[in-house]
Every structure is written in structure tokens, then in C-alpha cells.
Write a protein that holds these residues in place. Structure first.
Motif, PDB file in Angstrom:
ATOM      1  N   GLY A 114       0.824  -1.203   0.000  1.00 25.44           N
ATOM      2  CA  GLY A 114       0.000   0.000   0.000  1.00 25.44           C
ATOM      3  C   GLY A 114       0.863   1.260   0.000  1.00 25.44           C
ATOM      4  O   GLY A 114       2.043   1.211   0.317  1.00 25.44           O
ATOM      5  N   VAL A 115       0.240   2.341  -0.358  1.00 20.30           N
ATOM      6  CA  VAL A 115       0.917   3.641  -0.374  1.00 20.30           C
ATOM      7  C   VAL A 115       0.311   4.505   0.710  1.00 20.30           C
ATOM      8  O   VAL A 115      -0.907   4.695   0.747  1.00 20.30           O
ATOM      9  CB  VAL A 115       0.786   4.326  -1.746  1.00 20.30           C
ATOM     10  N   ARG A 116       1.155   5.015   1.595  1.00 19.28           N
ATOM     11  CA  ARG A 116       0.690   5.874   2.674  1.00 19.28           C
ATOM     12  C   ARG A 116       1.087   7.320   2.383  1.00 19.28           C
ATOM     13  O   ARG A 116       2.181   7.583   1.902  1.00 19.28           O
ATOM     14  CB  ARG A 116       1.325   5.415   4.005  1.00 19.28           C
ATOM     15  N   GLY A 117       0.175   8.205   2.701  1.00 19.68           N
ATOM     16  CA  GLY A 117       0.485   9.624   2.502  1.00 19.68           C
ATOM     17  C   GLY A 117       0.589  10.005   1.046  1.00 19.68           C
ATOM     18  O   GLY A 117       1.630  10.512   0.596  1.00 19.68           O
ATOM     19  N   ALA A 118      -0.477   9.778   0.275  1.00 20.92           N
ATOM     20  CA  ALA A 118      -0.456  10.063  -1.160  1.00 20.92           C
ATOM     21  C   ALA A 118      -0.163  11.543  -1.430  1.00 20.92           C
ATOM     22  O   ALA A 118       0.485  11.883  -2.425  1.00 20.92           O
ATOM     23  CB  ALA A 118      -1.792   9.675  -1.793  1.00 20.92           C
ATOM     24  N   ALA A 170       0.702  10.063 -11.025  1.00 17.16           N
ATOM     25  CA  ALA A 170      -0.352   9.104 -11.391  1.00 17.16           C
ATOM     26  C   ALA A 170      -0.447   7.992 -10.352  1.00 17.16           C
ATOM     27  O   ALA A 170      -1.544   7.552  -9.988  1.00 17.16           O
ATOM     28  CB  ALA A 170      -0.065   8.518 -12.767  1.00 17.16           C
ATOM     29  N   GLY A 171       0.713   7.528  -9.850  1.00 22.69           N
ATOM     30  CA  GLY A 171       0.699   6.506  -8.805  1.00 22.69           C
ATOM     31  C   GLY A 171       0.068   7.017  -7.528  1.00 22.69           C
ATOM     32  O   GLY A 171      -0.696   6.303  -6.867  1.00 22.69           O
ATOM     33  N   ALA A 172       0.368   8.264  -7.172  1.00 22.30           N
ATOM     34  CA  ALA A 172      -0.223   8.855  -5.974  1.00 22.30           C
ATOM     35  C   ALA A 172      -1.734   9.002  -6.124  1.00 22.30           C
ATOM     36  O   ALA A 172      -2.497   8.751  -5.183  1.00 22.30           O
ATOM     37  CB  ALA A 172       0.423  10.212  -5.699  1.00 22.30           C
ATOM     38  N   ALA A 173      -2.143   9.407  -7.327  1.00 21.21           N
ATOM     39  CA  ALA A 173      -3.582   9.557  -7.574  1.00 21.21           C
ATOM     40  C   ALA A 173      -4.290   8.209  -7.482  1.00 21.21           C
ATOM     41  O   ALA A 173      -5.392   8.100  -6.926  1.00 21.21           O
ATOM     42  CB  ALA A 173      -3.809  10.182  -8.946  1.00 21.21           C
ATOM     43  N   GLY A 174      -3.648   7.154  -8.022  1.00 22.20           N
ATOM     44  CA  GLY A 174      -4.243   5.822  -7.947  1.00 22.20           C
ATOM     45  C   GLY A 174      -4.391   5.349  -6.511  1.00 22.20           C
ATOM     46  O   GLY A 174      -5.424   4.774  -6.138  1.00 22.20           O
ATOM     47  N   ALA A 175      -3.366   5.605  -5.687  1.00 22.26           N
ATOM     48  CA  ALA A 175      -3.440   5.221  -4.273  1.00 22.26           C
ATOM     49  C   ALA A 175      -4.545   5.990  -3.554  1.00 22.26           C
ATOM     50  O   ALA A 175      -5.276   5.439  -2.727  1.00 22.26           O
ATOM     51  CB  ALA A 175      -2.095   5.455  -3.599  1.00 22.26           C
ATOM     52  N   TRP A 176      -4.656   7.272  -3.855  1.00 14.34           N
ATOM     53  CA  TRP A 176      -5.668   8.113  -3.210  1.00 14.34           C
ATOM     54  C   TRP A 176      -7.083   7.662  -3.597  1.00 14.34           C
ATOM     55  O   TRP A 176      -8.014   7.737  -2.777  1.00 14.34           O
ATOM     56  CB  TRP A 176      -5.437   9.564  -3.618  1.00 14.34           C
ATOM     57  N   LEU A 177      -7.243   7.154  -4.843  1.00 14.59           N
ATOM     58  CA  LEU A 177      -8.549   6.706  -5.311  1.00 14.59           C
ATOM     59  C   LEU A 177      -8.843   5.257  -4.927  1.00 14.59           C
ATOM     60  O   LEU A 177      -9.924   4.743  -5.219  1.00 14.59           O
ATOM     61  CB  LEU A 177      -8.634   6.850  -6.840  1.00 14.59           C
ATOM     62  N   TYR A 179      -6.697   2.515  -5.680  1.00 18.67           N
ATOM     63  CA  TYR A 179      -6.116   1.555  -6.626  1.00 18.67           C
ATOM     64  C   TYR A 179      -4.594   1.538  -6.449  1.00 18.67           C
ATOM     65  O   TYR A 179      -3.851   2.084  -7.272  1.00 18.67           O
ATOM     66  CB  TYR A 179      -6.478   1.922  -8.069  1.00 18.67           C
ATOM     67  N   PRO A 180      -4.093   0.903  -5.398  1.00 23.95           N
ATOM     68  CA  PRO A 180      -2.649   0.919  -5.130  1.00 23.95           C
ATOM     69  C   PRO A 180      -1.809   0.224  -6.183  1.00 23.95           C
ATOM     70  O   PRO A 180      -0.604   0.465  -6.277  1.00 23.95           O
ATOM     71  CB  PRO A 180      -2.541   0.204  -3.778  1.00 23.95           C
ATOM     72  N   VAL A 181      -2.420  -0.644  -7.013  1.00 22.37           N
ATOM     73  CA  VAL A 181      -1.663  -1.335  -8.047  1.00 22.37           C
ATOM     74  C   VAL A 181      -1.104  -0.363  -9.078  1.00 22.37           C
ATOM     75  O   VAL A 181      -0.123  -0.669  -9.779  1.00 22.37           O
ATOM     76  CB  VAL A 181      -2.548  -2.402  -8.730  1.00 22.37           C
ATOM     77  N   VAL A 182      -1.724   0.826  -9.173  1.00 18.33           N
ATOM     78  CA  VAL A 182      -1.238   1.820 -10.139  1.00 18.33           C
ATOM     79  C   VAL A 182       0.200   2.219  -9.813  1.00 18.33           C
ATOM     80  O   VAL A 182       1.006   2.470 -10.714  1.00 18.33           O
ATOM     81  CB  VAL A 182      -2.164   3.062 -10.144  1.00 18.33           C
TER      82      VAL A 182
END
Length: 296
Positions: A114-118, A170-177, A179-182
């Protein structure tokens, strides 16, 4: 005078390398802190790339420092070739950063993370773009001014890296929405972009190491020599780069009874005429051959 110009060019190159190194190193450190906390594969890939970019300044720095040394009895052309070898080292560093990016991104794609702190990831990506663009403008402007292909190429590389930093958004946006796979997918995309840079960077480096010159260089020397009234015909032209200086050898046929005084200043006039089209031409070695009946 030409030697003094070459020394000044090396000094300008060193200053540009020092400043761009400081900018990229600071950018990479800031990004690394956010990447470790957030767990973003895309940001970690971009950070590794930016660290690689900062390290490319080291071989360039060494090359410019060596190029200031005067020719010796063992290094009769000087140490300008160190700049071309630095270009090969830069390509190797960029390739290593691509391998690191690809490994980290593939691992997180397969194992999941997972991505924390997008929001922080997005700010770090923006900082990466700004740092790369600043370094790119500095390197390209100085490189063009002093005629250093290695420095210009490194600046264009930094500019492309700035765009890959924006891709992290784009990766940060995916995590925020949700979709962590982005994120790891963006990391793999950045890896592909870096490999493309490796290919494009390797071509001019290879050409310089193989003594290739730009189209029109030989023609410019031929036209300059042909324009001399003492020259009957141009027989052979050779040219090569040593760092950011161009060296040339020209063999010409001249009138058999040409006075020594006119023959003596022919080389200087040829160099002056050629530099109108080849400003980075450092010296021309002229070989005048008297034209004799029966010579082919």
C-alpha cells in the motif's frame, strides 16, 4: 588563445556540474525520505533514478578537471578524451538505476503493497520535477556555450527525468482513489522510460568514442581549404573530438613553387576560415603537398 578558451570552458563545465549535483542530490534525499515512509514503488524508482542522475555529475566533474591539464609527452593530445569516457560511465550509472527501479517495482507488484500519505508522494514528485528541470536548464545552457556534448546530453537526460517524476503523480492519484496497483505499474513504466534514455544516451557516447563527427564537419573543412587560393585540391580530411574540442588534419595539394612565406601562414588562415562554421575547432594540422607533374 585557444588553450585559454579551453581552460575557461572546462571551468564553466565544472561550475555547472557542481551546482546541478547539489540540486539533484538535495532533491533525491527529500524524495527518499518520503519514499521510505510512504512505501511508494513509483516514488522509490524515481528516487533511485535521481540519485543516479546526481552521481553522473561525478565522472563529468573528474573529466572536466582532467581536461584542464596540458598535453604531455605521453598524452600528446591532452586529457580531453576523459570527457568521452565519463559519458560511458554515465550510461552505466543510468542503466544501474533502471535495474534498481525495475526490481523494486516488480517486487511490489507481485507481493503487493500500500501507499501511505499520497499527498506527500505527490509533493515529492513535484519536487523531483522542479529539481530535474533546474539541473537540465543549467547543464544544457552551459554545455551549448562551451560545446560539450556530454554536458548537453546529461542536461537533456535530466529534463526527461523531470517528466518521469511527474508520472509518479499518477501513482499517488491511484493510491488516493483506492487503486494501489497503479503505483508499481507506474514504477515499471518509469523503468521502461529509463531504458529508453539509456539507448538514446549510448548512441552519441559510442560515436564520440569511435571518433565520429557530426554531418557537415568534413564538408566545412573541405570548403575552407578549397577557398584558399594556394590550394589546388583537397586530398584528405580527418577530424575527431577530444572532449569538447575538435581536432582536424587536412592534406592539400599546393602550387610547387609556392613561396615559403605564403605557405607558412596557410594553416592559420585555414583554421580561421573553418572556425566560422566550426567554433569548437581547437586546431588544424595542415599537410601541404607540392603538386608535381605526374602525381595522381
Amino acid at each position: 588563445m585557444r588553450d585559454r578558451d579551453a581552460l575557461e570552458a572546462s571551468e564553466q563545465g565544472i561550475r555547472a556540474v557542481k551546482l546541478s549535483f547539489a540540486v539533484l542530490a538535495l532533491t533525491a534525499v527529500l524524495q527518499l525520505a518520503v519514499a521510505l515512509v510512504s512505501g511508494s514503488a513509483a516514488l522509490l524508482a524515481d528516487t533511485a533514478h535521481n540519485f543516479g542522475d546526481a552521481l553522473t555529475a561525478l565522472p563529468l566533474w573528474l573529466a572536466f578537471a582532467l581536461s584542464r591539464r596540458p598535453p604531455s609527452r605521453t598524452h600528446t593530445y591532452g586529457y580531453g578524451r576523459a570527457e568521452d569516457l565519463a559519458g560511458a560511465a554515465i550510461v552505466g550509472i543510468i542503466l544501474l538505476s533502471a535495474l534498481v527501479c525495475g526490481y523494486e517495482s516488480a517486487t511490489k507488484l507481485l507481493e503487493g503493497s500500500g501507499v501511505r500519505g499520497a499527498g506527500w508522494v505527490a509533493l515529492a514528485a513535484a519536487a523531483g520535477f522542479a529539481g530535474n528541470e533546474l539541473a537540465a536548464r543549467l547543464r544544457i545552457s552551459v554545455g551549448r556555450r562551451i560545446g560539450s556534448a556530454a554536458l548537453v546530453a546529461d542536461g537533456q537526460h535530466a529534463r526527461t527525468d523531470g517528466l518521469t517524476s511527474l508520472a509518479v503523480l499518477a501513482g499517488a492519484a491511484g493510491a488516493w482513489l483506492g487503486y494501489p496497483v497503479v503505483d508499481p505499474l507506474v514504477g515499471l513504466g518509469i523503468t521502461a522510460a529509463i531504458l529508453h534514455i539509456v539507448r538514446d544516451s549510448a548512441r552519441p557516447v559510442w560515436r564520440r568514442l569511435m571518433d565520429a563527427v557530426e554531418p557537415g564537419t568534413v564538408e566545412a573543412l573541405e570548403e575552407a581549404a578549397s577557398g584558399m587560393p594556394e590550394v589546388l585540391r583537397v586530398e584528405e580530411v580527418r577530424a575527431r573530438w577530444t572532449g569538447h574540442s575538435l581536432q582536424a588534419e587536412v592534406r592539400v595539394r599546393v602550387e610547387p613553387d609556392l613561396p615559403a612565406g605564403r605557405l607558412g601562414d596557410l594553416s592559420g588562415r585555414l583554421a580561421a576560415a573553418a572556425r566560422k562554421r566550426l567554433p569548437r575547432l581547437e586546431r588544424v594540422l595542415l599537410e601541404p603537398v607540392p603538386d608535381r607533374p605526374g602525381d595522381v
